[in-house]
Design a protein around this motif. Structure first.
Motif, PDB file in Angstrom:
ATOM      1  N   CYS A   3      24.187 -13.053  -3.506  1.00 34.41           N
ATOM      2  CA  CYS A   3      23.504 -12.289  -4.738  1.00 34.41           C
ATOM      3  C   CYS A   3      23.546 -13.222  -5.949  1.00 34.41           C
ATOM      4  N   CYS A   5      23.294 -12.670  -8.964  1.00 35.60           N
ATOM      5  CA  CYS A   5      24.348 -12.607 -10.063  1.00 35.60           C
ATOM      6  C   CYS A   5      25.795 -13.117  -9.954  1.00 35.60           C
ATOM      7  N   SER A   7      28.450 -12.721  -8.180  1.00 38.14           N
ATOM      8  CA  SER A   7      29.483 -11.941  -7.940  1.00 38.14           C
ATOM      9  C   SER A   7      30.345 -12.617  -6.556  1.00 38.14           C
ATOM     10  N   CYS A  14      25.638  -5.808  -3.152  1.00 42.17           N
ATOM     11  CA  CYS A  14      25.775  -6.068  -4.526  1.00 42.17           C
ATOM     12  C   CYS A  14      24.514  -5.430  -5.383  1.00 42.17           C
ATOM     13  N   CYS A  15      23.590  -6.381  -5.886  1.00 39.02           N
ATOM     14  CA  CYS A  15      22.552  -5.614  -6.774  1.00 39.02           C
ATOM     15  C   CYS A  15      21.444  -5.087  -5.889  1.00 39.02           C
ATOM     16  N   SER A  37      19.974 -10.685 -11.736  1.00 41.00           N
ATOM     17  CA  SER A  37      19.380 -10.889 -10.369  1.00 41.00           C
ATOM     18  C   SER A  37      17.882 -10.172 -10.266  1.00 41.00           C
TER      19      SER A  37
HETATM   20 ZN   LIG Z   1      24.727  -8.846  -7.720  1.00 41.92          ZN
END
Ligand SMILES: [Zn+2]
Length: 125
Positions: A3, A5, A7, A14-15, A37
């Protein structure tokens, strides 16, 4: 794919479910991450949809999409969460001239009918 972002999870876990509308981001931080993201992907529609309705007039989809496209989004760092509605973060990216940039912002979020929206941000040094 990891991801964007940062994470450490796969994008699918995730996103992505937030981007597709399958799920709503459960917290201000999750929404903030999914918006980062969405710049990396990029997904201008998602950035508009997650902007607080009365604030959408200050943004436009095309600019958000282009801003996502012209930069390379390298890293997201959550700096602080002063309360449930605020997230301070640093977004690291490489701009179109190849220069390393850091966007440091304290963002405010609000919920309407159990959905989080981005309201506004203060840029920090
Ligand atoms: Zn994410």
């Amino acid at each position: 794919m990891n991801c964007p972002c940062c994470s450490g999870k796969a994008y699918e876990d995730c996103c992505r479910p937030y981007h597709t509308g399958e799920k709503n981001a459960p917290t201000a931080e999750a929404l903030m991450r999914s918006r980062f993201s969405a710049f990396a992907i990029p997904n201008g529609d998602y950035l508009m949809e997650t902007t607080f309705p009365s604030k959408r007039k200050y943004h436009n989809r095309k600019d958000l999409q282009e801003w996502g496209e012209i930069n390379i989004w390298t890293k997201l760092e959550i700096v602080d969460k002063p309360n449930a509605n605020k997230v301070e973060f640093k977004a690291f990216y490489t701009d179109e001239d190849g220069a390393q940039q850091i966007h440091h912002e304290l963002s405010a979020f609000k919920t309407v009918q159990n959905r989080w929206f981005y309201v506004s941000g203060i840029f920090l040094e």
